[in-house]
Design a protein around this motif. Structure first.
Motif, PDB file in Angstrom:
ATOM      1  N   GLY A  98     -24.879   7.209  37.318  1.00 40.06           N
ATOM      2  CA  GLY A  98     -25.370   8.532  36.822  1.00 40.06           C
ATOM      3  C   GLY A  98     -24.169   9.497  36.591  1.00 40.06           C
ATOM      4  N   PHE A  99     -22.974   8.989  36.306  1.00 40.54           N
ATOM      5  CA  PHE A  99     -21.713   9.675  36.131  1.00 40.54           C
ATOM      6  C   PHE A  99     -21.554  10.024  34.500  1.00 40.54           C
ATOM      7  N   THR A 100     -21.363  11.439  34.410  1.00 36.18           N
ATOM      8  CA  THR A 100     -21.065  11.765  32.897  1.00 36.18           C
ATOM      9  C   THR A 100     -19.637  11.459  32.774  1.00 36.18           C
ATOM     10  N   LEU A 101     -19.241  11.452  31.374  1.00 34.86           N
ATOM     11  CA  LEU A 101     -17.855  11.408  31.125  1.00 34.86           C
ATOM     12  C   LEU A 101     -16.980  12.291  31.968  1.00 34.86           C
ATOM     13  N   ASP A 102     -17.135  13.422  31.894  1.00 36.15           N
ATOM     14  CA  ASP A 102     -16.420  14.401  32.731  1.00 36.15           C
ATOM     15  C   ASP A 102     -16.482  14.079  34.106  1.00 36.15           C
ATOM     16  N   ALA A 103     -17.620  13.757  34.873  1.00 34.66           N
ATOM     17  CA  ALA A 103     -17.736  13.419  36.226  1.00 34.66           C
ATOM     18  C   ALA A 103     -16.981  12.293  36.617  1.00 34.66           C
ATOM     19  N   LEU A 104     -16.886  11.279  35.679  1.00 39.68           N
ATOM     20  CA  LEU A 104     -16.064  10.138  35.992  1.00 39.68           C
ATOM     21  C   LEU A 104     -14.688  10.337  36.029  1.00 39.68           C
ATOM     22  N   ALA A 105     -14.305  11.001  35.063  1.00 43.99           N
ATOM     23  CA  ALA A 105     -12.922  11.352  34.611  1.00 43.99           C
ATOM     24  C   ALA A 105     -11.956  12.288  35.812  1.00 43.99           C
ATOM     25  N   ALA A 106     -12.994  12.950  36.241  1.00 42.08           N
ATOM     26  CA  ALA A 106     -12.610  13.946  37.515  1.00 42.08           C
ATOM     27  C   ALA A 106     -12.250  13.111  38.539  1.00 42.08           C
ATOM     28  N   ARG A 107     -13.469  12.090  38.918  1.00 41.30           N
ATOM     29  CA  ARG A 107     -13.397  11.212  40.003  1.00 41.30           C
ATOM     30  C   ARG A 107     -12.069  10.468  39.930  1.00 41.30           C
ATOM     31  N   ALA A 108     -11.697   9.861  38.741  1.00 43.62           N
ATOM     32  CA  ALA A 108     -11.056   8.546  38.593  1.00 43.62           C
ATOM     33  C   ALA A 108      -9.491   9.255  38.436  1.00 43.62           C
ATOM     34  N   GLY A 109      -9.536  10.656  37.916  1.00 44.55           N
ATOM     35  CA  GLY A 109      -8.062  11.264  37.756  1.00 44.55           C
ATOM     36  C   GLY A 109      -7.579  10.736  36.539  1.00 44.55           C
ATOM     37  N   VAL A 110      -8.386  10.507  35.545  1.00 47.64           N
ATOM     38  CA  VAL A 110      -7.922  10.085  34.097  1.00 47.64           C
ATOM     39  C   VAL A 110      -8.543  11.009  33.080  1.00 47.64           C
ATOM     40  N   SER A 111      -8.165  10.901  31.770  1.00 47.02           N
ATOM     41  CA  SER A 111      -8.741  11.851  30.967  1.00 47.02           C
ATOM     42  C   SER A 111      -9.982  11.475  30.383  1.00 47.02           C
ATOM     43  N   GLN A 122     -12.157   6.017  25.062  1.00 47.82           N
ATOM     44  CA  GLN A 122     -11.543   4.810  24.302  1.00 47.82           C
ATOM     45  C   GLN A 122     -11.774   3.467  25.078  1.00 47.82           C
ATOM     46  N   ILE A 123     -11.739   3.566  26.086  1.00 48.16           N
ATOM     47  CA  ILE A 123     -11.984   2.393  27.079  1.00 48.16           C
ATOM     48  C   ILE A 123     -13.516   1.805  26.597  1.00 48.16           C
ATOM     49  N   GLU A 124     -14.548   2.757  26.784  1.00 47.69           N
ATOM     50  CA  GLU A 124     -16.069   2.325  26.521  1.00 47.69           C
ATOM     51  C   GLU A 124     -16.116   2.011  25.127  1.00 47.69           C
ATOM     52  N   GLN A 125     -15.388   2.438  24.304  1.00 45.87           N
ATOM     53  CA  GLN A 125     -15.374   2.130  22.637  1.00 45.87           C
ATOM     54  C   GLN A 125     -14.634   0.805  22.644  1.00 45.87           C
ATOM     55  N   ALA A 126     -13.867   0.137  23.568  1.00 45.84           N
ATOM     56  CA  ALA A 126     -13.042  -0.986  23.251  1.00 45.84           C
ATOM     57  C   ALA A 126     -12.043  -0.674  22.324  1.00 45.84           C
ATOM     58  N   ARG A 127     -11.405   0.438  22.306  1.00 39.90           N
ATOM     59  CA  ARG A 127     -10.168   0.725  21.467  1.00 39.90           C
ATOM     60  C   ARG A 127      -8.900   0.899  22.373  1.00 39.90           C
ATOM     61  N   THR A 128      -9.022   0.509  23.566  1.00 34.35           N
ATOM     62  CA  THR A 128      -7.610   0.561  24.147  1.00 34.35           C
ATOM     63  C   THR A 128      -7.653  -0.430  25.509  1.00 34.35           C
ATOM     64  N   ASN A 129      -6.629  -1.067  25.912  1.00 36.76           N
ATOM     65  CA  ASN A 129      -6.434  -1.690  27.010  1.00 36.76           C
ATOM     66  C   ASN A 129      -5.704  -0.964  27.829  1.00 36.76           C
ATOM     67  N   PRO A 130      -6.370  -0.179  29.112  1.00 34.81           N
ATOM     68  CA  PRO A 130      -5.663   0.697  29.676  1.00 34.81           C
ATOM     69  C   PRO A 130      -4.602  -0.290  30.900  1.00 34.81           C
ATOM     70  N   SER A 131      -3.698   0.626  31.304  1.00 32.94           N
ATOM     71  CA  SER A 131      -3.100  -0.026  32.197  1.00 32.94           C
ATOM     72  C   SER A 131      -3.520  -0.521  33.420  1.00 32.94           C
ATOM     73  N   VAL A 132      -3.124  -1.516  34.473  1.00 32.26           N
ATOM     74  CA  VAL A 132      -3.672  -1.923  35.713  1.00 32.26           C
ATOM     75  C   VAL A 132      -3.802  -0.648  36.629  1.00 32.26           C
ATOM     76  N   GLY A 133      -3.291   0.325  36.682  1.00 33.36           N
ATOM     77  CA  GLY A 133      -3.187   1.674  37.422  1.00 33.36           C
ATOM     78  C   GLY A 133      -4.415   2.171  37.112  1.00 33.36           C
ATOM     79  N   THR A 134      -4.688   2.567  35.811  1.00 30.86           N
ATOM     80  CA  THR A 134      -5.812   3.260  35.468  1.00 30.86           C
ATOM     81  C   THR A 134      -7.234   2.464  35.476  1.00 30.86           C
ATOM     82  N   THR A 135      -7.075   1.235  35.465  1.00 29.91           N
ATOM     83  CA  THR A 135      -8.392   0.361  35.785  1.00 29.91           C
ATOM     84  C   THR A 135      -8.890   0.276  37.124  1.00 29.91           C
ATOM     85  N   VAL A 136      -7.684   0.431  37.808  1.00 32.27           N
ATOM     86  CA  VAL A 136      -7.904   0.609  39.459  1.00 32.27           C
ATOM     87  C   VAL A 136      -8.719   1.780  39.987  1.00 32.27           C
ATOM     88  N   LYS A 137      -8.096   3.000  39.255  1.00 34.53           N
ATOM     89  CA  LYS A 137      -8.452   4.277  39.421  1.00 34.53           C
ATOM     90  C   LYS A 137      -9.986   4.481  39.041  1.00 34.53           C
TER      91      LYS A 137
END
Length: 190
Positions: free
Chosen positions: A23-36, A42-57
């Protein structure tokens, strides 16, 4: 499709799924994860491959393992646990015992059912809400569990876990009655 393309598609699909189930909005997940927010889009649209660190967050923010977030299995997952792989938690010399038959990650209401299916009979179910998980243990006979059109034999003594947000059915294709116990975990209403 290359391995990298498959990983990108899996991550996109799984991120959307887990964000929706939580039930997370984009903004809520971004805040929880500390990513933009833009990175999550971009990840949800399969337009990028994030770093391992971003994926772990992101996995940590969703409360799932990185393996779960990157899982590339297509379609609904069904896990059959043979009797030999059930976990004996404790026992006494007199014969008392507990056995963990099968488990899954879920939250919300839980139902416990007892089923008997006579030979040649069955029951079909429409998809349940996303996030619904069913756990079952066959105590007699052999159940044919059909999940999203794929049959899975579950013999007496074995257990199964599956996501029930797709069409599914329970059949007795054998000559003997099937008896099973089943738990249904339903996500809370939003």
């Amino acid at each position: 499709m290359s391995d990298l393309d498959q990983l990108t598609q899996s991550l996109a699909r799984n991120l959307k799924r887990w964000r929706s189930e939580r039930g997370f909005t984009l903004d809520a997940l971004a805040a929880r994860a500390g990513v933009s927010r833009g990175m999550i889009i971009q990840i949800e649209q399969a337009r990028t491959n994030p770093s391992v660190g971003t994926t772990v967050k992101i996995a940590d923010a969703l409360g799932v393992s990185i393996a779960t977030l990157l899982d590339h299995e297509q379609g609904p997952q069904v896990r059959i646990v043979p009797e030999s792989q059930a976990v004996r938690m404790w026992s006494t010399p007199a014969g008392s015992r507990t056995t963990l038959l099968v488990g899954g990650e879920a939250r919300g209401p839980v139902e416990l059912w007892s089923w008997t299916l006579e030979p040649g009979e069955g029951n079909a179910s429409d998809p349940h809400p996303p996030g619904t998980v069913e756990l079952l243990h066959v105590t007699a006979g052999e159940l044919t569990l059909v999940v999203d059109g794929a049959p899975h034999p579950v013999p007496a003594g074995a257990s199964a876990a599956f996501e029930a947000n797709v069409p599914h059915a329970y059949r007795n294709d054998g000559p003997d009655p099937v008896e099973l116990i089943m738990s249904v975990s339903i996500p809370p209403g939003r």
